[in-house]
Design an enzyme around this catalytic site. Structure first.
Site, short mmCIF file in Angstrom:
data_model
loop_
_atom_site.label_atom_id
_atom_site.label_comp_id
_atom_site.label_asym_id
_atom_site.label_seq_id
_atom_site.Cartn_x
_atom_site.Cartn_y
_atom_site.Cartn_z
N SER A 18 47.79 29.11 44.32
CA SER A 18 49.09 29.63 44.74
C SER A 18 49.12 31.16 44.70
O SER A 18 49.79 31.80 45.53
CB SER A 18 50.24 29.04 43.92
OG SER A 18 50.24 29.56 42.61
N ASN A 19 48.40 31.77 43.77
CA ASN A 19 48.31 33.23 43.77
C ASN A 19 47.53 33.73 44.99
O ASN A 19 47.89 34.74 45.60
CB ASN A 19 47.69 33.75 42.47
CG ASN A 19 48.71 33.82 41.35
OD1 ASN A 19 49.58 34.69 41.35
ND2 ASN A 19 48.65 32.86 40.42
N ARG A 70 24.10 31.12 34.02
CA ARG A 70 25.35 31.82 34.39
C ARG A 70 25.01 33.10 35.14
O ARG A 70 25.68 33.47 36.10
CB ARG A 70 26.15 32.17 33.13
CG ARG A 70 26.84 30.99 32.48
CD ARG A 70 27.55 31.44 31.23
NE ARG A 70 28.57 32.43 31.52
CZ ARG A 70 28.77 33.55 30.82
NH1 ARG A 70 28.02 33.83 29.78
NH2 ARG A 70 29.74 34.39 31.13
N ARG A 96 35.96 30.33 35.13
CA ARG A 96 34.71 30.66 34.45
C ARG A 96 34.77 32.09 33.92
O ARG A 96 35.42 32.94 34.54
CB ARG A 96 33.53 30.55 35.42
CG ARG A 96 33.31 29.17 35.96
CD ARG A 96 32.28 29.19 37.06
NE ARG A 96 30.95 29.40 36.55
CZ ARG A 96 30.14 28.42 36.14
NH1 ARG A 96 30.54 27.18 36.16
NH2 ARG A 96 28.94 28.69 35.69
N LEU A 98 33.17 35.57 33.48
CA LEU A 98 32.16 36.32 34.24
C LEU A 98 31.13 36.94 33.30
O LEU A 98 31.46 37.34 32.18
CB LEU A 98 32.85 37.42 35.05
CG LEU A 98 33.75 36.90 36.18
CD1 LEU A 98 34.67 38.01 36.68
CD2 LEU A 98 32.93 36.33 37.32
N HIS A 114 47.11 36.62 34.40
CA HIS A 114 47.20 35.72 33.25
C HIS A 114 48.67 35.37 33.00
O HIS A 114 49.53 36.26 33.02
CB HIS A 114 46.59 36.39 32.01
CG HIS A 114 46.60 35.50 30.82
ND1 HIS A 114 45.74 34.42 30.70
CD2 HIS A 114 47.39 35.49 29.72
CE1 HIS A 114 46.01 33.79 29.56
NE2 HIS A 114 47.00 34.42 28.95
N VAL A 149 37.68 37.75 27.29
CA VAL A 149 38.57 36.81 27.97
C VAL A 149 39.98 37.39 27.94
O VAL A 149 40.60 37.49 26.88
CB VAL A 149 38.54 35.42 27.27
CG1 VAL A 149 39.56 34.48 27.90
CG2 VAL A 149 37.14 34.83 27.36
C1 GRF Z 1 47.99 30.99 37.15
O1 GRF Z 1 48.99 30.64 36.21
C2 GRF Z 1 47.24 32.20 36.68
O2 GRF Z 1 48.03 33.09 35.95
C3 GRF Z 1 46.18 31.61 35.81
O3 GRF Z 1 45.82 30.40 36.43
C4 GRF Z 1 46.90 29.95 37.23
C5 GRF Z 1 46.37 29.81 38.61
O4 GRF Z 1 47.33 29.26 39.48
N1 GRF Z 1 45.07 32.51 35.65
P1 GRF Z 1 47.05 29.27 41.03
O5 GRF Z 1 45.71 28.57 41.25
O6 GRF Z 1 47.02 30.68 41.51
O7 GRF Z 1 48.18 28.48 41.62
#
Ligand code: GRF
Length: 222
Positions: A18-19, A70, A96, A98, A114, A149
């Site tokens: 979704s982002n 990795r 993952r 990095l 985040h 992280v």
């Molecule tokens: C989001 O809550 C983001 O903050 C976190 O993982 C989620 C990813 O959501 N890192 P999407 O795949 O972007 O919908």
């Protein structure tokens, strides 16, 4: 120095994306001086890859199992991103950690989002951690990725209230609305060359008006 052309963004995603969608939408609406040129995923058949392809963006599954380590996997990612002349890497639900070689290669050119107010509640389930801790406010953070992280220099944060009757789902949904606003905003600031990193601190060059909290990335009274 002024950029010529739109910033070339590569997105790493492991899930629903979704982002990623928010970034694509802002780009297509002309609100971003940036364009997503490639989406890479460590998972096959995820919605993030579908979203990319629906927008005629190259979406590629890179299989971690076909790489010995990795480091080798991240090397393949670097090669793919370099092939597409990616200037900024955006982690969008990328699950993952990095390697330091990847971070070194793209130092201060990798952003992550985040779902908590870092440095509180890093790692998995930021919303669950916030609820369990009993905080009254949480939110989301866009930061440059470093070797840790969710530890890198913070670019933008948005604050949302936590209510007594919140579940992980309701809090996550409230936070997500703001994620979709601050991630494109951070990318735009980067594209404009306005972000400057000194140690842990990221400053944003610009007018006072730009620096003031604005609707969409501050606390909005419910
Ligand atoms: C989001 O809550 C983001 O903050 C976190 O993982 C989620 C990813 O959501 N890192 P999407 O795949 O972007 O919908």
């Amino acid at each position: 120095m002024a950029r010529s052309g739109r910033l070339r963004v590569g997105v790493l995603a492991s899930g629903r994306g979704s982002n990623l969608q928010a970034i694509i939408d802002a780009s297509e609406a002309g609100k971003l001086d940036a364009v997503v040129v490639v989406v890479l995923s460590d998972q096959p058949d995820v919605y993030a890859l579908d979203r990319a392809r629906r927008h005629r963006i190259l979406g590629v599954f890179v299989d971690p199992k076909t790489h010995a380590s990795r480091e080798a996997f991240d090397k393949a990612l670097i090669a793919a991103l370099t092939e597409h002349q990616v200037e900024l890497v955006c982690l969008a639900g990328y699950m993952r950690v990095l390697t330091s070689a990847f971070i070194d290669h793209f130092r201060h050119r990798v952003m992550n989002i985040h779902p908590a107010l870092l440095p509180s509640f890093p790692g998995l389930h930021g919303q669950r951690q916030a609820l369990r801790h009993g905080v009254k406010f949480s939110g989301c953070t866009v930061h440059f990725a470093d070797e840790g992280v969710d530890t890198g220099p913070i670019i933008i944060q948005a604050v949302v209230p936590v209510f007594d009757d919140d579940s992980e789902e309701t809090l996550a949904a409230r936070i997500l609305r703001y994620e979709h606003q601050i991630y494109p905003r951070a990318i735009q600031l980067y594209a404009e060359g306005r972000l400057h990193v000194r140690g842990r601190q990221v400053s944003c060059r610009g007018s006072e008006a730009d620096r003031a909290p604005r609707e969409g990335w501050g606390y909005i009274h419910p």
